[in-house]
Motif scaffolding. Structure first.
Motif, short mmCIF file in Angstrom:
data_model
loop_
_atom_site.label_atom_id
_atom_site.label_comp_id
_atom_site.label_asym_id
_atom_site.label_seq_id
_atom_site.Cartn_x
_atom_site.Cartn_y
_atom_site.Cartn_z
N THR A 1 -16.29 -3.01 -14.01
CA THR A 1 -16.79 -4.28 -13.51
C THR A 1 -17.96 -4.10 -12.55
O THR A 1 -18.97 -4.80 -12.66
N PHE A 2 -17.83 -3.17 -11.61
CA PHE A 2 -18.83 -3.02 -10.56
C PHE A 2 -19.52 -1.65 -10.55
O PHE A 2 -20.26 -1.34 -9.63
N SER A 3 -19.25 -0.82 -11.53
CA SER A 3 -19.83 0.53 -11.62
C SER A 3 -19.58 1.36 -10.35
O SER A 3 -20.45 2.06 -9.87
N MET A 4 -18.40 1.23 -9.81
CA MET A 4 -18.00 2.05 -8.66
C MET A 4 -16.55 2.48 -8.87
O MET A 4 -15.88 2.00 -9.78
N GLN A 5 -16.10 3.44 -8.08
CA GLN A 5 -14.73 3.88 -8.24
C GLN A 5 -14.03 4.04 -6.89
O GLN A 5 -14.68 4.15 -5.87
N ILE A 6 -12.72 4.06 -6.94
CA ILE A 6 -11.92 4.25 -5.73
C ILE A 6 -12.04 5.70 -5.31
O ILE A 6 -11.83 6.61 -6.12
N PRO A 7 -12.37 5.95 -4.04
CA PRO A 7 -12.46 7.34 -3.59
C PRO A 7 -11.11 8.05 -3.75
O PRO A 7 -10.06 7.49 -3.45
N ASP A 8 -11.16 9.27 -4.24
CA ASP A 8 -9.96 10.12 -4.40
C ASP A 8 -8.92 9.55 -5.35
O ASP A 8 -7.76 9.94 -5.28
N TRP A 9 -9.30 8.68 -6.25
CA TRP A 9 -8.30 8.11 -7.15
C TRP A 9 -7.66 9.20 -8.01
O TRP A 9 -6.46 9.16 -8.26
N PHE A 10 -8.45 10.18 -8.43
CA PHE A 10 -7.90 11.23 -9.30
C PHE A 10 -7.00 12.16 -8.50
O PHE A 10 -5.87 12.45 -8.93
N ASP A 11 -7.45 12.64 -7.35
CA ASP A 11 -6.62 13.50 -6.51
C ASP A 11 -5.35 12.76 -6.08
O ASP A 11 -4.26 13.33 -6.09
N GLY A 12 -5.52 11.51 -5.71
CA GLY A 12 -4.35 10.72 -5.29
C GLY A 12 -3.34 10.55 -6.40
O GLY A 12 -2.13 10.68 -6.18
N SER A 13 -3.82 10.27 -7.61
CA SER A 13 -2.89 10.10 -8.72
C SER A 13 -2.19 11.41 -9.07
O SER A 13 -1.01 11.41 -9.43
N GLN A 14 -2.90 12.53 -8.93
CA GLN A 14 -2.26 13.83 -9.17
C GLN A 14 -1.17 14.10 -8.14
O GLN A 14 -0.08 14.57 -8.48
N MET A 15 -1.45 13.86 -6.89
CA MET A 15 -0.47 14.09 -5.84
C MET A 15 0.74 13.17 -6.00
O MET A 15 1.89 13.61 -5.85
N LEU A 16 0.49 11.91 -6.33
CA LEU A 16 1.60 10.97 -6.54
C LEU A 16 2.43 11.35 -7.76
O LEU A 16 3.65 11.16 -7.77
N GLN A 17 1.79 11.91 -8.77
CA GLN A 17 2.54 12.35 -9.95
C GLN A 17 3.47 13.50 -9.59
O GLN A 17 4.61 13.55 -10.06
N GLY A 18 3.01 14.41 -8.76
CA GLY A 18 3.88 15.51 -8.31
C GLY A 18 5.07 14.98 -7.54
O GLY A 18 6.21 15.44 -7.73
N ILE A 19 4.83 14.01 -6.68
CA ILE A 19 5.93 13.40 -5.91
C ILE A 19 6.93 12.74 -6.86
O ILE A 19 8.15 12.94 -6.75
N ALA A 20 6.43 11.95 -7.80
CA ALA A 20 7.31 11.26 -8.75
C ALA A 20 8.12 12.26 -9.57
O ALA A 20 9.32 12.04 -9.83
N MET A 21 7.51 13.35 -9.97
CA MET A 21 8.22 14.34 -10.78
C MET A 21 9.35 14.99 -10.00
O MET A 21 10.48 15.10 -10.50
N PHE A 22 9.09 15.44 -8.78
CA PHE A 22 10.14 16.11 -8.01
C PHE A 22 11.30 15.17 -7.70
O PHE A 22 12.46 15.56 -7.80
N TRP A 23 10.99 13.94 -7.31
CA TRP A 23 12.05 12.99 -6.99
C TRP A 23 12.78 12.56 -8.26
O TRP A 23 13.99 12.31 -8.23
N GLY A 24 12.07 12.47 -9.38
CA GLY A 24 12.71 12.14 -10.65
C GLY A 24 13.61 13.26 -11.14
O GLY A 24 14.69 13.01 -11.70
N ILE A 25 13.20 14.50 -10.93
CA ILE A 25 14.03 15.64 -11.30
C ILE A 25 15.34 15.60 -10.53
O ILE A 25 16.40 15.94 -11.06
N ALA A 26 15.29 15.15 -9.27
CA ALA A 26 16.51 15.05 -8.47
C ALA A 26 17.52 14.11 -9.13
O ALA A 26 18.71 14.45 -9.26
#
Length: 168
Positions: A32-57
């Motif tokens: 829409t605006f030709s811009m992106q959220i800063p750290d969206w990729f790093d943030g999504s990777q870190m959140l995926q790690g969190i979701a995986m470990f807690w889901g494994i529990a």
């Protein structure tokens, strides 16, 4: 115990929700605006790690990992119980050192941060490490419950996934 399991499930679900919102928001802004959220990729990777470990529990506690039950299906109840005990013991034998090594990773991150906003990676790794410790702890709880003949299953919570957990 139900509150703890609910909190663990909420942590994993919130992480997945944040990944979806972050990704969808970034796509919307990019197209829409030709811009992106800063750290969206790093943030999504870190959140995926969190979701995986807690889901494994949760998957460990309920015994709902993806598995092929060629042997288990053909055993009588005592044999199934022993196989569940062995599988849970092996799972615990892997989860306990993994939890330790995740904390080693947390200690080794130093001042590393995300690419754009320089958010400390230690924050994300610490939340994931707690999830890894909870997974190891719940594996131990499941092992004790299996030994006592009273293992948890999703059926006890009224879920619609009847018959998926061993040891119930």
């Amino acid at each position: 115990m139900k509150r703890l399991l609910s909190a663990i499930e909420t942590m994993a679900a919130l992480s997945l929700l944040l990944i979806a919102v972050l990704t969808a928001g970034n796509v919307l802004l990019r197209y829409t605006f030709s811009m992106q959220i800063p750290d969206w990729f790093d943030g999504s990777q870190m959140l995926q790690g969190i979701a995986m470990f807690w889901g494994i529990a949760l998957a460990t506690y309920y015994g709902t990992h993806i598995c092929v039950d060629l042997l288990w299906e053909h055993l009588k109840p005592p044999g199934r119980r022993w196989l569940d005990l062995l599988a849970t013991a092996v799972t615990l034998a892997f989860l306990a050192p993994m939890a330790w090594m995740v904390w080693v990773k947390v200690a080794g991150t130093g001042s590393q941060g995300t690419m754009d906003l320089r958010l400390p990676l230690q924050w994300f790794y610490s939340v994931a490490a707690v999830g890894a410790c909870v997974a190891a702890l719940l594996a131990l709880v499941r092992l004790v419950q299996l030994w006592q003949g009273r293992a948890a299953s999703p059926e006890l919570l009224g879920d619609d996934v009847s018959g998926v957990a061993h040891g119930s």
